[in-house]
Design an enzyme around this catalytic site. Sequence first.
Site, short mmCIF file in Angstrom:
data_model
loop_
_atom_site.label_atom_id
_atom_site.label_comp_id
_atom_site.label_asym_id
_atom_site.label_seq_id
_atom_site.Cartn_x
_atom_site.Cartn_y
_atom_site.Cartn_z
N ARG A 16 102.01 -1.61 -30.87
CA ARG A 16 101.15 -0.41 -30.78
C ARG A 16 100.92 0.23 -32.15
O ARG A 16 100.89 1.46 -32.30
CB ARG A 16 101.73 0.61 -29.79
CG ARG A 16 101.56 0.19 -28.33
CD ARG A 16 102.16 1.21 -27.38
NE ARG A 16 103.61 1.28 -27.49
CZ ARG A 16 104.35 2.31 -27.12
NH1 ARG A 16 103.77 3.38 -26.60
NH2 ARG A 16 105.66 2.29 -27.25
N GLU A 17 100.76 -0.62 -33.17
CA GLU A 17 100.58 -0.12 -34.53
C GLU A 17 99.38 0.83 -34.64
O GLU A 17 99.44 1.85 -35.34
CB GLU A 17 100.38 -1.28 -35.52
CG GLU A 17 101.60 -2.18 -35.70
CD GLU A 17 101.63 -3.33 -34.70
OE1 GLU A 17 101.03 -3.22 -33.61
OE2 GLU A 17 102.28 -4.36 -35.01
N LEU A 18 98.30 0.48 -33.94
CA LEU A 18 97.09 1.31 -34.06
C LEU A 18 97.33 2.69 -33.46
O LEU A 18 96.95 3.71 -34.03
CB LEU A 18 95.90 0.62 -33.37
CG LEU A 18 94.57 1.37 -33.49
CD1 LEU A 18 94.16 1.56 -34.95
CD2 LEU A 18 93.46 0.64 -32.73
N ILE A 445 100.66 21.15 -5.37
CA ILE A 445 100.39 19.73 -5.18
C ILE A 445 101.64 18.87 -5.40
O ILE A 445 101.66 17.68 -5.08
CB ILE A 445 99.23 19.29 -6.09
CG1 ILE A 445 98.00 20.17 -5.84
CG2 ILE A 445 98.85 17.84 -5.88
CD1 ILE A 445 97.53 20.20 -4.39
N SER A 447 104.14 18.64 -8.43
CA SER A 447 104.96 18.72 -9.64
C SER A 447 104.92 20.12 -10.23
O SER A 447 103.91 20.82 -10.15
CB SER A 447 104.47 17.70 -10.67
OG SER A 447 103.12 17.91 -10.97
N ASP A 613 100.48 11.01 -1.74
CA ASP A 613 99.38 11.12 -2.71
C ASP A 613 98.58 9.83 -2.79
O ASP A 613 99.15 8.75 -2.93
CB ASP A 613 99.94 11.42 -4.11
CG ASP A 613 100.53 12.81 -4.21
OD1 ASP A 613 99.96 13.73 -3.60
OD2 ASP A 613 101.55 12.97 -4.91
N GLU A 679 90.48 18.19 -5.51
CA GLU A 679 90.02 18.96 -6.67
C GLU A 679 88.64 19.53 -6.39
O GLU A 679 87.72 18.79 -6.05
CB GLU A 679 89.95 18.04 -7.90
CG GLU A 679 89.34 18.74 -9.10
CD GLU A 679 89.18 17.84 -10.31
OE1 GLU A 679 90.02 16.96 -10.53
OE2 GLU A 679 88.19 18.06 -11.03
N HIS A 708 93.99 21.92 -15.53
CA HIS A 708 93.91 21.23 -16.81
C HIS A 708 93.86 22.19 -17.99
O HIS A 708 93.95 21.76 -19.13
CB HIS A 708 92.68 20.32 -16.84
CG HIS A 708 92.72 19.32 -15.73
ND1 HIS A 708 91.87 19.39 -14.65
CD2 HIS A 708 93.53 18.27 -15.50
CE1 HIS A 708 92.15 18.40 -13.82
NE2 HIS A 708 93.17 17.71 -14.30
N1 GLN Z 1 102.24 15.01 -6.53
C1 GLN Z 1 101.66 14.68 -7.79
C2 GLN Z 1 101.84 15.83 -8.76
O1 GLN Z 1 101.77 16.94 -8.37
C3 GLN Z 1 100.22 14.35 -7.66
C4 GLN Z 1 99.60 13.93 -8.97
C5 GLN Z 1 98.25 13.28 -8.83
O2 GLN Z 1 97.58 13.46 -7.87
N2 GLN Z 1 97.86 12.49 -9.76
O3 GLN Z 1 101.99 15.66 -9.94
ZN ZN Z 2 95.78 15.37 -8.52
#
Ligand code: GLN
Ligand code: ZN
Length: 768
Positions: A16-18, A445, A447, A613, A679, A708
């Site tokens: 992974r040099e780049l 969701i 995490s 998920d 989403e 995000h």
């Molecule tokens: N349960 C996961 C989280 O909350 C769902 C992540 C995802 O949908 N990519 O991180």
């Molecule tokens: Zn998600």
Amino acid sequence: MTTIHTLGFPRIGKHRELKFALEKFWHGEISADALEQTARDLRAQHWQIERAAGLDYVTVGDFAFYDQMLNHIQLLGCEPERFGFAADTPELDRHFTLARGVASETAACCAGHAHHGSAALEMTKWFDTNYHYLVPEFTDATRFSLASTRLFDQIAEAQALGHPVKVSLIGPLTFLYLGKEKTAGLDRLNLLDALLPVYQTILQKLQSLNVAWVQIDEPILCLDLDARWKAAFAPAYGKLAGTGARILLATYFGALLDNQATTLGLPVAGWHIDGVRAPEQIEPVIAALPSDRVLSLGLIDGRNIWRTDLDRVLGVAQQARARLGDRLWLAPSCSLQHVPVDLSTETAMDAELRSWLAYAVQKLDELGTLKTALDQGNDAAAEALTRSRTAIASRRSSPRVHNPAVAQRLASLPANADQRHSPFKVRQEVQRKRFHLPAYPTTTIGSFPQTKAIRAARAAFKRHEMNEADYVQAMQSEIRLAVEKQIELGLDVLVHGEAERNDMVEYFGEQLAGFAFSQNGWVQSYGSRCVKPPIIYGDVSRPHPMTVQWSSYAQSLTSLPMKGMLTGPVTILQWSFVRDDQPRSATTLQIALAIRDEVVDLEQAGIGIIQIDEPAIREGLPLRRGQWDAYLDWAGRAFRISASGVNDETQIHTHMCYSEFNDILPAIAAMDADVITIETSRSDMELLTGFGKFNYPNEIGPGVYDIHSPNVPETEEMVRLLKKAAEVIPADNLWVNPDCGLKTRGWPETEAALANMVAAAKAMRASA
Ligand code: GLN
Ligand code: ZN
């Protein structure tokens, strides 16, 4: 003599040099010159590998600092005006600004996904791979011109090293097709006439540089094209062929099907077709091939890591050679950028498994062996052929691959194994009585912030610097923290926070039988980001529970419902290297059974709500519409099998973090999850209109804020979104949650955002 070549080689480097050079450059730790030098060294190394394998040409043009589509945006002089670059901004700086926009707004979230700040070009998946390209933007101000010398400089580099050169370019139609109009009413296909002169100039220049062949990639010829796009090929390639360049038109990722006549009618010197994804097209294409042109057969899998069955492939090649003679070329099916670089870096892998694999370097060696056998007879390649034969036989018969218990279980699976006991309406009743949730129930969701401390503990445990008891204690205290915070915030359905998970697929792969992990199986996902997908090599089963102890611990801390958290079978499949000795659907079903076992164990342990998920269901869609139904059928069934081992009173959730559903809504509904979270905040709930029109029957949690960004959403804004949602979805069926998991966020903004979210739900209840 058979000609052999590759459509492209991974540019990231075997160590992974780049990646590391790019990141140092972005952090100001090395100069542009040093970065350029790393790139030159890598190119030289890769061409050397190509020559050493016996390839007749090295491929120039497959290198990119960030992305190959972006290279073409610069080569063709169509950087969007909105960036307003000064005339003297160096090409390299523009490359990274186009790719990354404002650095502080860049964040990575879900595995293999990227989210960019506003200024960067949009990024999206390259066909059905996990590679992301930068999307060209077209406006009515878009002009084209030959605006970069990079390609020509690299040709000079290769020639100075004494290599015969084949150049690789993305074709004009694929380039336009993959871009996006940014001016209303503009049709990007109408830009073709303005674009072609630049391609002509490039081709003339390549001839003056004595480039023997120009490979022009038009992978869109393996897609469903409407009549206008199809019709544009002949005149366009008429003009390009007029330059006298020897063009090898490359198609891959599928079959030409209805585009075959168009493709083989083009006035080019030869074609490349994908004989791995679509072996059935080899015969019809050879039959229709004009008599004086070459055909490059992609017979080595450029999308997977398995060693080629050389005996079998040699048979195919020999038949083709009997009909085509020297007009037969051989290659990997597509660019090798989708596989890791060099198996020799896998020093820790067990010898048996390793003997079954081939990374890019090994795939080129396989190509060399095929050429030797074809041109000089099998004896000349006897040693390599024997090694291949032994490895293939070992993989075919290994007890590690075949687990009779799994086969038996699948064979005796009752037809209704993918059905819950009762229909949704009945389950909803039972579940409402059980959970007594308020209207607009709140949840997340899965995490919670993956803090430095969490990552450090996991890493220490992995390196055996922390013992198991201490590790469990560390994770439990993270879980306790997350649970306490959620109780304080007033959330209705809690989660344990996923502190123990590095990645939502790897975590499960590490505990399932049939999975292996490489040390260096890195593949570029975008820019400097690489992923190391698990390798599914054998029948999948679940030797022991994977999440039950964490979920039970979390549940023991509260009387509120604790949601168990699993990754679904399709997502696990989609983000792994998958075995090629059985259909993907069969592997997915095996994973589904393993997840089903986990779901049942969670239920037994008293976990009443379980989320499975499936963020990757959509990206698994085949490139051709005609194959969608079959895919959605088995993907949906796999999900339902994983979810249907439980009683009516157990509530199954699923989560999908994308926002294009409208074309697959019936399939989403057929998954029959009691609750789906999706989403929606960035599309202002627009997405829900589709769910409403479709009368989506089950419960929905439309994300009310975008995770995000670190910005804390206002309560009023979330109330506005929820009111909008309640206009199209029965309020009884609505949940309140963020767009996705919170692992990339910090705690302060997470707590503030969730407090506002809970307030929004309360406001909705009060106004009901
Ligand atoms: N349960 C996961 C989280 O909350 C769902 C992540 C995802 O949908 N990519 O991180
Ligand atoms: Zn998600």
